[in-house]
Design a protein around this motif. Sequence first.
Motif, mmCIF file in Angstrom:
data_model
loop_
_atom_site.group_PDB
_atom_site.id
_atom_site.type_symbol
_atom_site.label_atom_id
_atom_site.label_comp_id
_atom_site.label_asym_id
_atom_site.label_seq_id
_atom_site.Cartn_x
_atom_site.Cartn_y
_atom_site.Cartn_z
ATOM 1 N N ASN A 118 75.376 5.244 70.420
ATOM 2 C CA ASN A 118 74.718 3.932 70.493
ATOM 3 C C ASN A 118 74.578 3.338 69.084
ATOM 4 O O ASN A 118 74.718 2.135 68.871
ATOM 5 N N ALA A 119 74.330 4.230 68.101
ATOM 6 C CA ALA A 119 73.991 3.787 66.745
ATOM 7 C C ALA A 119 75.090 2.961 66.085
ATOM 8 O O ALA A 119 74.801 1.886 65.547
ATOM 9 N N HIS A 135 74.217 -0.807 65.004
ATOM 10 C CA HIS A 135 74.216 -1.195 63.589
ATOM 11 C C HIS A 135 75.289 -2.249 63.305
ATOM 12 O O HIS A 135 75.071 -3.213 62.572
ATOM 13 N N ARG A 195 67.498 9.801 71.793
ATOM 14 C CA ARG A 195 66.825 9.010 70.752
ATOM 15 C C ARG A 195 67.355 7.573 70.677
ATOM 16 O O ARG A 195 66.969 6.813 69.785
ATOM 17 N N ASP A 196 68.260 7.201 71.591
ATOM 18 C CA ASP A 196 68.862 5.867 71.483
ATOM 19 C C ASP A 196 67.874 4.746 71.784
ATOM 20 O O ASP A 196 67.102 4.828 72.729
ATOM 21 N N SER A 244 81.395 10.220 59.071
ATOM 22 C CA SER A 244 79.934 10.292 58.889
ATOM 23 C C SER A 244 79.123 10.323 60.184
ATOM 24 O O SER A 244 78.234 9.502 60.377
ATOM 25 N N SER A 245 79.447 11.275 61.033
ATOM 26 C CA SER A 245 78.548 11.579 62.144
ATOM 27 C C SER A 245 78.660 13.063 62.454
ATOM 28 O O SER A 245 79.683 13.510 62.967
ATOM 29 N N MET A 246 77.620 13.796 62.089
ATOM 30 C CA MET A 246 77.647 15.236 62.362
ATOM 31 C C MET A 246 77.710 15.479 63.866
ATOM 32 O O MET A 246 78.510 16.274 64.358
ATOM 33 N N LEU A 247 76.874 14.729 64.604
ATOM 34 C CA LEU A 247 76.769 14.912 66.050
ATOM 35 C C LEU A 247 78.119 14.720 66.745
ATOM 36 O O LEU A 247 78.600 15.588 67.474
ATOM 37 N N HIS A 248 78.734 13.576 66.498
ATOM 38 C CA HIS A 248 79.967 13.246 67.218
ATOM 39 C C HIS A 248 81.169 14.006 66.666
ATOM 40 O O HIS A 248 82.093 14.327 67.409
ATOM 41 N N ASP A 272 82.297 13.144 55.207
ATOM 42 C CA ASP A 272 80.832 13.122 55.226
ATOM 43 C C ASP A 272 80.330 13.332 53.798
ATOM 44 O O ASP A 272 80.950 14.042 53.017
ATOM 45 N N ILE A 273 79.193 12.715 53.486
ATOM 46 C CA ILE A 273 78.662 12.832 52.125
ATOM 47 C C ILE A 273 77.980 14.192 51.911
ATOM 48 O O ILE A 273 77.747 14.606 50.777
ATOM 49 N N ASN A 274 77.713 14.886 53.022
ATOM 50 C CA ASN A 274 77.018 16.170 52.937
ATOM 51 C C ASN A 274 78.009 17.317 53.151
ATOM 52 O O ASN A 274 78.558 17.459 54.248
HETATM 53 N N1 LIG Z 1 69.850 2.645 67.050
HETATM 54 C C1 LIG Z 1 69.992 3.744 67.793
HETATM 55 O O1 LIG Z 1 69.870 3.726 69.006
HETATM 56 C C2 LIG Z 1 70.356 5.025 67.134
HETATM 57 C C3 LIG Z 1 70.632 6.133 67.922
HETATM 58 C C4 LIG Z 1 71.051 7.313 67.322
HETATM 59 C C5 LIG Z 1 71.174 7.364 65.937
HETATM 60 N N2 LIG Z 1 70.864 6.298 65.193
HETATM 61 C C6 LIG Z 1 71.036 6.325 63.738
HETATM 62 O O2 LIG Z 1 72.447 6.286 63.468
HETATM 63 C C7 LIG Z 1 72.771 7.068 62.353
HETATM 64 C C8 LIG Z 1 73.899 8.066 62.647
HETATM 65 O O3 LIG Z 1 73.652 8.744 63.836
HETATM 66 P P1 LIG Z 1 74.390 10.092 64.184
HETATM 67 O O4 LIG Z 1 73.941 10.540 65.508
HETATM 68 O O5 LIG Z 1 75.863 9.920 63.975
HETATM 69 O O6 LIG Z 1 73.725 10.997 63.067
HETATM 70 P P2 LIG Z 1 74.209 12.374 62.434
HETATM 71 O O7 LIG Z 1 73.011 12.913 61.731
HETATM 72 O O8 LIG Z 1 74.924 13.209 63.423
HETATM 73 O O9 LIG Z 1 75.297 11.936 61.351
HETATM 74 C C9 LIG Z 1 75.052 11.101 60.269
HETATM 75 C C10 LIG Z 1 75.943 11.685 59.145
HETATM 76 O O10 LIG Z 1 76.186 10.669 58.179
HETATM 77 C C11 LIG Z 1 76.301 11.311 56.907
HETATM 78 N N3 LIG Z 1 76.180 10.266 55.887
HETATM 79 C C12 LIG Z 1 75.076 9.578 55.506
HETATM 80 N N4 LIG Z 1 75.388 8.662 54.567
HETATM 81 C C13 LIG Z 1 76.734 8.764 54.365
HETATM 82 C C14 LIG Z 1 77.651 8.085 53.512
HETATM 83 N N5 LIG Z 1 77.259 7.097 52.713
HETATM 84 N N6 LIG Z 1 78.950 8.458 53.555
HETATM 85 C C15 LIG Z 1 79.365 9.459 54.366
HETATM 86 N N7 LIG Z 1 78.541 10.141 55.186
HETATM 87 C C16 LIG Z 1 77.234 9.789 55.192
HETATM 88 C C17 LIG Z 1 75.195 12.354 56.932
HETATM 89 O O11 LIG Z 1 75.438 13.376 56.002
HETATM 90 C C18 LIG Z 1 75.280 12.858 58.409
HETATM 91 O O12 LIG Z 1 76.112 14.002 58.526
HETATM 92 C C19 LIG Z 1 71.466 7.683 61.882
HETATM 93 O O13 LIG Z 1 70.964 6.854 60.849
HETATM 94 C C20 LIG Z 1 70.552 7.595 63.098
HETATM 95 O O14 LIG Z 1 69.178 7.491 62.787
HETATM 96 C C21 LIG Z 1 70.480 5.117 65.759
#
Ligand SMILES: NC(=O)c1ccc[n+]([C@@H]2O[C@H](COP(=O)([O-])OP(=O)(O)OC[C@H]3O[C@@H](n4cnc5c(N)ncnc54)[C@H](O)[C@@H]3O)[C@@H](O)[C@H]2O)c1
Length: 184
Positions: A4-5, A9, A81-82, A114-118, A136-138
């Motif tokens: 969803n994020a 965004h 958490r969406d 940059s999405s650990m989850l996906h 990923d930055i981490n």
């Molecule tokens: N609006 C919504 O409904 C909603 C829902 C879920 C998540 N989110 C937000 O969306 C974002 C991502 O979600 P996700 O589930 O993929 O999270 P996630 O934690 O699985 O992955 C985010 C990844 O991005 C990496 N990252 C951060 N900044 C970076 C950069 N500049 N360059 C490269 N990598 C970078 C982090 O190290 C992390 O591994 C989070 O900020 C979360 O809070 C919003």
Amino acid sequence: MGGNAIAVHDIEQALMGTSLGVDMQRGVPVRGGHRHHLKVINTIRRCGSIAQAVEQGVLSHGVLYECVRNGVPFALAGSIRDDGPLPDTQMDLIQAQTDYARLLEGADLILMLSSMLHSIGVGNMTPSGVKMVCVDINPAVVTKLSDRGSVESIGVVTDVGLFLSLLLQQLERLTNPYGVAQTV
Ligand SMILES: NC(=O)c1ccc[n+]([C@@H]2O[C@H](COP(=O)([O-])OP(=O)(O)OC[C@H]3O[C@@H](n4cnc5c(N)ncnc54)[C@H](O)[C@@H]3O)[C@@H](O)[C@H]2O)c1
């Protein structure tokens, strides 16, 4: 494939110029910006879907807009958490996994941005032999992906914005190697 994020965004940036209420040009929070993501989710819900928002001229740029306009299929897998979620976000996770599996079929290269989850989810569903590049930055995220069995993945530890702009430059060089100005 994302959650969803990415869509929320992206659409918030397209409609309001902010991401979670932060002005994307100036990098500062805007007044009342905390409401923006819910406002845009409700706007898309009123339209019916992301594709209908594009058809109605409500959404006119951004990643999801380009997907709809260019017929690039997408699947948004939901989580507890969406916010909202968006009407396109699939909250039945068994169905979301099926949608991911369908889109992954036949892929020989997967970019995980940059999405650990996906990234880990997709890594677990991908057969061996498929190349994966995880950005990923981490550093712990790219290590975690290979530790979980996705040994073919290549880790690129960097900022995703930097990676995408370099990728674009390389693609432009491939399609226009002599840098000749294109005429339409
Ligand atoms: N609006 C919504 O409904 C909603 C829902 C879920 C998540 N989110 C937000 O969306 C974002 C991502 O979600 P996700 O589930 O993929 O999270 P996630 O934690 O699985 O992955 C985010 C990844 O991005 C990496 N990252 C951060 N900044 C970076 C950069 N500049 N360059 C490269 N990598 C970078 C982090 O190290 C992390 O591994 C989070 O900020 C979360 O809070 C919003």
